[in-house]
Design an enzyme around this catalytic site. Sequence first.
Site, PDB file in Angstrom:
ATOM      1  N   HIS A  78      47.859  67.204  41.126  1.00  0.00           N
ATOM      2  CA  HIS A  78      46.721  66.295  40.935  1.00  0.00           C
ATOM      3  C   HIS A  78      46.991  65.007  41.705  1.00  0.00           C
ATOM      4  CE1 HIS A  78      43.372  64.223  39.291  1.00  0.00           C
ATOM      5  NE2 HIS A  78      44.131  63.287  38.765  1.00  0.00           N
ATOM      6  N   ASP A 100      45.653  61.678  42.902  1.00  0.00           N
ATOM      7  CA  ASP A 100      44.638  60.632  42.800  1.00  0.00           C
ATOM      8  C   ASP A 100      44.435  59.925  44.134  1.00  0.00           C
ATOM      9  OD1 ASP A 100      43.937  60.629  39.976  1.00  0.00           O
ATOM     10  OD2 ASP A 100      46.034  60.094  39.642  1.00  0.00           O
ATOM     11  N   ASP A 129      40.835  65.658  35.535  1.00  0.00           N
ATOM     12  CA  ASP A 129      41.287  64.357  35.010  1.00  0.00           C
ATOM     13  C   ASP A 129      40.148  63.395  34.698  1.00  0.00           C
ATOM     14  OD1 ASP A 129      43.203  62.568  34.122  1.00  0.00           O
ATOM     15  OD2 ASP A 129      43.510  61.672  36.096  1.00  0.00           O
ATOM     16  N   HIS A 157      37.946  58.956  40.212  1.00  0.00           N
ATOM     17  CA  HIS A 157      37.986  58.610  38.790  1.00  0.00           C
ATOM     18  C   HIS A 157      38.969  57.488  38.440  1.00  0.00           C
ATOM     19  CE1 HIS A 157      40.867  61.986  39.286  1.00  0.00           C
ATOM     20  NE2 HIS A 157      41.606  61.272  38.467  1.00  0.00           N
TER      21      HIS A 157
HETATM   22 ZN    ZN Z   1      43.615  61.403  38.155  1.00  0.00          ZN
END
Ligand code: ZN
Length: 994
Positions: A60, A62, A184, A425
């Site tokens: 994941h 970001d 997420d 996000h």
């Molecule tokens: Zn995230």
Amino acid sequence: MAVQHSLFRVLLTLCYGLAVIQGGIVRINDEEKPALTCGYAGCPKTQPDKLNVHLVPHSHDDVGWLKTIDQYFYGSRQEIQIANVQSIIDTVIQSLRKDPQRRFIYVETAYLWKWWNLQDAEVQREVRKFINEGRLEIIGGAWSMNDEATTHYQSIIDQSTWGFRRLNDTFGECARPKIGWQIDSFGHSREQASIFAQFGFDAIFFARLDWEDKAHRLNEKTAEFVWKSSPNLGEKVNLFSVALYNHYSAPSGFCFDILCRNRTLDDQSENGSKYTERKIKDFYSYILRQASHYQTNNIILTMGDDFHYQQAENYFSNMDKLIRYTNELYGKEVNVFYSTPSCYAKSLNEANKTWTTKSDDFFPYSHNERSFWTGYYTSRPTLKYFERLGNNFLQVAKQLKVLSNQTDDEDLQFFREVMGVMQHHDAITGTEKQHVADDYAKFLHEAITRGENITSKSISQLSTQEHPGKQEAFKSCLLLNISACEPTENSTIFILTLYNPQSQPTSTYVRLPVVGKGYSVKDHLGIDVPNQLLPIPGSVSKIPGRNSSASRELVFRAADIPPLGYQSYHISEKVGENVTDEVTPAAEVSSIGRNHNISVHDNGNVIIEWKNQDLRIIQSMNYYDGGKVFFSSGAYLFRPQNSTLHSFSYNGSFRFYKGALVEELHLTINDYVSEVVRVYDQEDKVEVEWMVGPIPVNDDVAKEVVVKYSSNLESKGCFYTDSNGREMLKRVRNSRPTWNISMLLEPVAANYYPVTTKMSLVDEGRKLRLSVLNDRAQGGSSINDGELEVMLHRRLLRDDRLGVGEVLNEEAFGAGLVARGVHHLVGSNLTDLDGAAAKEKSAAKGLAMRPWVFITPVNVTFAEWKNNHRMQFKGLNKNLPRNVHVLTLEPWKEGQVLLRLEHLFEIAEAKDLSKAVEVNLLDLFANLVIKEVRETTLGANQWIEDMHRLKWVIHTNEVHEELEKQNGTLPVVNGTMVVLLRPMEIRTFIISIK
Ligand SMILES: [Zn+2]
Ligand SMILES: *[C@@H]1O[C@H](CO)[C@@H](O)[C@H](O)[C@H]1NC(C)=O
Ligand SMILES: *[C@@H]1O[C@H](CO)[C@@H](O)[C@H](O)[C@H]1NC(C)=O
């Protein structure tokens, strides 16, 4: 059930034939044997009599959070977080090379694209091969994994489209994502699910849902279900949904990433193999436990986490052993293998189950009874506004580029990409570290500045087509939110060009910061336009960092700006003799408003009465104490102390200003909260321009400032909020549609919902509706009947310990950050549904797609300018029906334009306006000669006739709609090319132009 399946198969064959005829099949890199084992055909075989365990290795990544996007990518600032995306993709590719069984998914196209551009041809060829073989599967595929609460649907669609475009151009068909991977995002919107279905996705996977909801779903085995994502679009946007079992992490003890330091599986030494055997036993019980909560003999294990796989081989070699030994020891019962989310979804689809459904959304999200993630709906209000402004201008730039017949360029691509990052996000949500928020703002500023090159050149071209050689600058005023604009302040004569990105002729009141005492405004025909000057409130002049000489705003009504067109005005300062200072407060007045009666109570509350309706509001400014010890508010969480709203003690003052065009109340509540309430002559809505900050925290009280509108409506516990700016959802106070919730501990925070563009209260008895429309995403609720409240700004004293590791305490110019914005209040009588719906829709468009102000300082008279410039331009040859909006008009590939048309109304929202409507594309656009029009899916990465989504059987009494045969190329019939739009429908077209 059986009937439906065979029908589907017939259709498949039919459409496949079509696709071949039209050459819709993608050619791949010549060197590779087109062994297209991507897609469902290449999924690992499952075993019907065993428990099939799908291991899905993933990372994941970001697109900014604790580090900036570049710091994450290159792996700098490791002291903040050990995260290096470049190593992740590099080492994953090395590990995939070692064993064809291994699989990996990649999600964020922003990173993949950055990485791809740094690879040599050899690596690129290999990556293409992995994608074509389904070993590297692209999931999600948007530029970033967007937030779902605070984002606008237009930006979600845009950022996905751009990710898909890069993927399709680079890798072809096998890189077309089929799965929404929102692992997420902090809660999930129904509109997002609808958008995914319209992309042709087969499923959404997510991790964050309310903890009680999750417990219920696991108990009842309903963590997998079919989401009915739109009551307007119906069955075709049903989306299969998977709530993951163990967040998005590996089972505890089986994280073999270097970041985890779990013991590796050592099969060489004797001790090691004993340990391994014990671990495999644990693993076996873990998977049985998980399986007991799900419906089929398939389970998915997310083998990864935030920025995992920086040394991928460590993870993969251990998973190899995990698979081997589990299958050796427990192979009679289980079958463990590398898989992907799409292969998992395919297995569930083949299980022939009948699934439960859900029709609401997953907001708000909470991970325990004290932790509602409803603070981030408002966190960083100025960044949220900047993002919305960015989208407004991005659309202006895209449209102008097409209308002036220019092709795509790097400035526009950069703009799209930055806006894609903003949707992440941890970007628009305000849950990033301060230095990361600054980085986002810097990028967005650069993108807008480069966008100005596009718009200035386009307007210049359109306005001087008949007069070559003249190139003026058309400057944007990016500081209008603090009533500052360098070119209007520093010129005595200037041209205002208003570009209207909306699809209907639009009238708007323009406000320009100026210094003079009187102005003459001439429209494109040379007719004098009445205008009025209003003082800029003292609180605004004092905003830290504001460096402007403007002390007043020039206001006039710009009438009927053509859709996708512009209108210019010649504005000059009056000098000398009898220029009187018009800016004087109206004495002897205790209220303002024509259709309203607006006055101020002794306690500083504003009373707004509608004269033609039985509607009355008391507007007040208040705050919650966000706390300073345990259980405090943070960037994510809203934890108002004792759930108590405090009113500000009023020690300010107010003044009324009345004029022919606008009447205003300037009200100061205290040192840091003030507002202007205004009504324009020809508008029915009330505008509240609020300003909050610098919020003091030296009294050791964290403050979350809230505006409350208390009305006389009998709302009976209900209110309505929008889903990403599109369909409305009904909210019932202290209640959730699918489970019983006790809200004793956080009765306020648990009732907050995202208000992306609109919030409403309805009195069914009296047939009245009050709507509040906003200019950026905010959190809001109705805590008591008749009330709407919206959180405007927050300055806190504690971190909420969810990872960001900083207090949300925004400062600028050495003081707390000031935020300023508007609410439009619309009161409607529901006996006229069309009127009510139209008013709200135009107010919403007026905030999201404002006519854009361009200023050209000049030294010429009206006649001189008019001689050399076209002062009005219409991008549309004819007006569109009132319920149709051009959602997208942008340059696509060489000789192509991307167009999206949308129906703006829901089925029950209005009467006439809610009817299906036809649009003839053929001669719609002024500067486009259409050669061919082909329809695509919403994401513009697949021809519509090639879209075949998996079918799911649901518990239902409804009659199934007949599947419609889609035909992608629009025919010309009797000299027209007609598109039909049903309520809330969006249709996407690639237009080839001559
Ligand atoms: Zn995230
Ligand atoms: C595995 O690693 C995680 C993260 O470092 C840790 O929380 C967990 O306790 C470890 N489990 C075992 C069994 O080593
Ligand atoms: C996807 O890319 C291929 C190869 O570049 C192209 O032929 C095809 O038209 C693209 N698909 C769409 C829907 O644009």
